[in-house]
Design a protein around this motif. Sequence first.
Motif, mmCIF file in Angstrom:
data_model
loop_
_atom_site.group_PDB
_atom_site.id
_atom_site.type_symbol
_atom_site.label_atom_id
_atom_site.label_comp_id
_atom_site.label_asym_id
_atom_site.label_seq_id
_atom_site.Cartn_x
_atom_site.Cartn_y
_atom_site.Cartn_z
ATOM 1 N N ILE A 56 0.844 -1.191 0.000
ATOM 2 C CA ILE A 56 0.000 0.000 0.000
ATOM 3 C C ILE A 56 0.879 1.239 0.000
ATOM 4 N N ARG A 57 0.722 2.060 -1.018
ATOM 5 C CA ARG A 57 1.490 3.293 -1.133
ATOM 6 C C ARG A 57 0.638 4.468 -0.662
ATOM 7 N N MET A 58 1.247 5.308 0.179
ATOM 8 C CA MET A 58 0.529 6.438 0.759
ATOM 9 C C MET A 58 1.447 7.648 0.834
ATOM 10 N N ASP A 59 0.839 8.840 0.749
ATOM 11 C CA ASP A 59 1.629 10.057 0.950
ATOM 12 C C ASP A 59 1.307 10.721 2.281
ATOM 13 N N SER A 60 0.475 10.070 3.096
ATOM 14 C CA SER A 60 0.120 10.608 4.412
ATOM 15 C C SER A 60 0.982 9.958 5.489
ATOM 16 N N GLN A 61 1.912 10.721 6.038
ATOM 17 C CA GLN A 61 2.731 10.179 7.121
ATOM 18 C C GLN A 61 1.890 9.948 8.370
ATOM 19 N N TYR A 62 0.872 10.774 8.583
ATOM 20 C CA TYR A 62 0.001 10.585 9.752
ATOM 21 C C TYR A 62 -0.685 9.228 9.690
ATOM 22 N N ALA A 63 -1.349 8.931 8.572
ATOM 23 C CA ALA A 63 -2.093 7.679 8.469
ATOM 24 C C ALA A 63 -1.159 6.477 8.545
ATOM 25 N N MET A 64 -0.007 6.589 7.915
ATOM 26 C CA MET A 64 0.929 5.469 7.933
ATOM 27 C C MET A 64 1.486 5.221 9.331
ATOM 28 N N LYS A 65 1.902 6.293 10.002
ATOM 29 C CA LYS A 65 2.430 6.129 11.348
ATOM 30 C C LYS A 65 1.350 5.672 12.324
ATOM 31 N N GLU A 122 -12.549 5.242 16.013
ATOM 32 C CA GLU A 122 -13.365 4.228 15.342
ATOM 33 C C GLU A 122 -12.710 3.758 14.048
ATOM 34 N N LEU A 123 -12.159 4.694 13.305
ATOM 35 C CA LEU A 123 -11.489 4.326 12.055
ATOM 36 C C LEU A 123 -10.227 3.520 12.327
ATOM 37 N N VAL A 124 -9.465 3.926 13.330
ATOM 38 C CA VAL A 124 -8.222 3.224 13.646
ATOM 39 C C VAL A 124 -8.523 1.801 14.117
ATOM 40 N N VAL A 125 -9.547 1.634 14.938
ATOM 41 C CA VAL A 125 -9.934 0.297 15.415
ATOM 42 C C VAL A 125 -10.362 -0.576 14.245
ATOM 43 N N ARG A 126 -11.143 -0.007 13.340
ATOM 44 C CA ARG A 126 -11.603 -0.759 12.170
ATOM 45 C C ARG A 126 -10.417 -1.180 11.299
ATOM 46 N N ILE A 127 -9.471 -0.284 11.093
ATOM 47 C CA ILE A 127 -8.281 -0.623 10.304
ATOM 48 C C ILE A 127 -7.479 -1.716 10.990
ATOM 49 N N ASP A 128 -7.363 -1.634 12.301
ATOM 50 C CA ASP A 128 -6.645 -2.663 13.057
ATOM 51 C C ASP A 128 -7.301 -4.027 12.846
ATOM 52 N N GLU A 129 -8.621 -4.067 12.845
ATOM 53 C CA GLU A 129 -9.335 -5.326 12.618
ATOM 54 C C GLU A 129 -9.073 -5.857 11.208
ATOM 55 N N LEU A 130 -9.045 -4.957 10.230
ATOM 56 C CA LEU A 130 -8.827 -5.379 8.846
ATOM 57 C C LEU A 130 -7.384 -5.820 8.590
ATOM 58 N N LEU A 131 -6.454 -5.328 9.394
ATOM 59 C CA LEU A 131 -5.048 -5.708 9.232
ATOM 60 C C LEU A 131 -4.734 -7.058 9.867
ATOM 61 N N ALA A 132 -5.580 -7.519 10.769
ATOM 62 C CA ALA A 132 -5.315 -8.752 11.511
ATOM 63 C C ALA A 132 -5.126 -9.936 10.555
ATOM 64 N N GLY A 133 -3.983 -10.608 10.680
ATOM 65 C CA GLY A 133 -3.711 -11.803 9.894
ATOM 66 C C GLY A 133 -3.317 -11.546 8.447
ATOM 67 N N ARG A 134 -3.177 -10.286 8.055
ATOM 68 C CA ARG A 134 -2.829 -9.967 6.674
ATOM 69 C C ARG A 134 -1.338 -9.681 6.532
ATOM 70 N N THR A 135 -0.840 -9.875 5.315
ATOM 71 C CA THR A 135 0.522 -9.485 4.989
ATOM 72 C C THR A 135 0.449 -8.159 4.233
ATOM 73 N N VAL A 136 0.817 -7.086 4.926
ATOM 74 C CA VAL A 136 0.698 -5.748 4.354
ATOM 75 C C VAL A 136 2.039 -5.033 4.461
ATOM 76 N N GLU A 137 2.497 -4.479 3.343
ATOM 77 C CA GLU A 137 3.701 -3.654 3.324
ATOM 78 C C GLU A 137 3.294 -2.226 3.013
ATOM 79 N N PHE A 138 3.548 -1.324 3.956
ATOM 80 C CA PHE A 138 3.244 0.084 3.734
ATOM 81 C C PHE A 138 4.472 0.778 3.157
ATOM 82 N N ARG A 139 4.237 1.595 2.149
ATOM 83 C CA ARG A 139 5.334 2.299 1.488
ATOM 84 C C ARG A 139 4.969 3.774 1.361
#
Length: 240
Positions: free
Chosen positions: A73-82, A108-125
């Motif tokens: 996942i490529r992002m230009d938001s350092q806030y969202a990535m961090k 609420e958004l952060v909790v939801r993202i945490d749930e969606l990340l569970a068990g996934r292989t995700v590389e943030f760039r």
Amino acid sequence: MIDAMPERVVAACDGASKGNPGPAGWAWVVAEDDEIPSRWEAGPLGRATNNIAELTALERLLAATDPDVPIEIRMDSQYAMKAVTTWLPGWKRNGWRTAAGKPVANQELVVRIDELLAGRTVEFRYVPAHQVDGDRLNDFADRAASQAATVQEPAGSELGSPEPPAAPDAVPTRRAPARKRPGKAGGRAGTSASSSRTIKAKFPGRCVCGRSYAAGESIAKNDQGWGHPECRTPERTDAG
């Protein structure tokens, strides 16, 4: 129809807020192997902050992609990535509170993202925004999010939408020359030297228009901080 499951997905997501807070939108895009956008979606958020738009874009991307397939996942938001790669574990340990003991913003958004990340292989760039010959997927997501924020309507490949255009505020507007105040020969015009000058940004940031700027890019002072020169608030001139 794809017969075999892809080994890896490359995607980008972005959010935009025209005024921060202001009319906001989110977008994500998924690419083929040659990094040509193949599937994308964008949507409006009404009035929201840029951080909400960025997190929403990430949440919608994770929800729309197969959790069994590794994704970059490529992002230009350092806030969202961090928020999801650096700060989130500590927030969870602290009961969704910051190190200062305050409730986590946009929880609420952060909790939801945490749930969606569970068990996934995700590389943030992280990819800088608005670069000449920059990341084409990030640029696509940026334009789609900006369009959604501006028109407040959904768009995407499944809706048959055309490729999103450049943001309307990406084109510099021509301003009439500032007038000198009468009776002040040799006095300053309506634009002061300090407010009209541009400098090179030392660090990446985000303009009041919702678009990012990169370190080394020319920026100028606006009423709400630093941003793109073309986004400066037009200076007012007095009648007398």
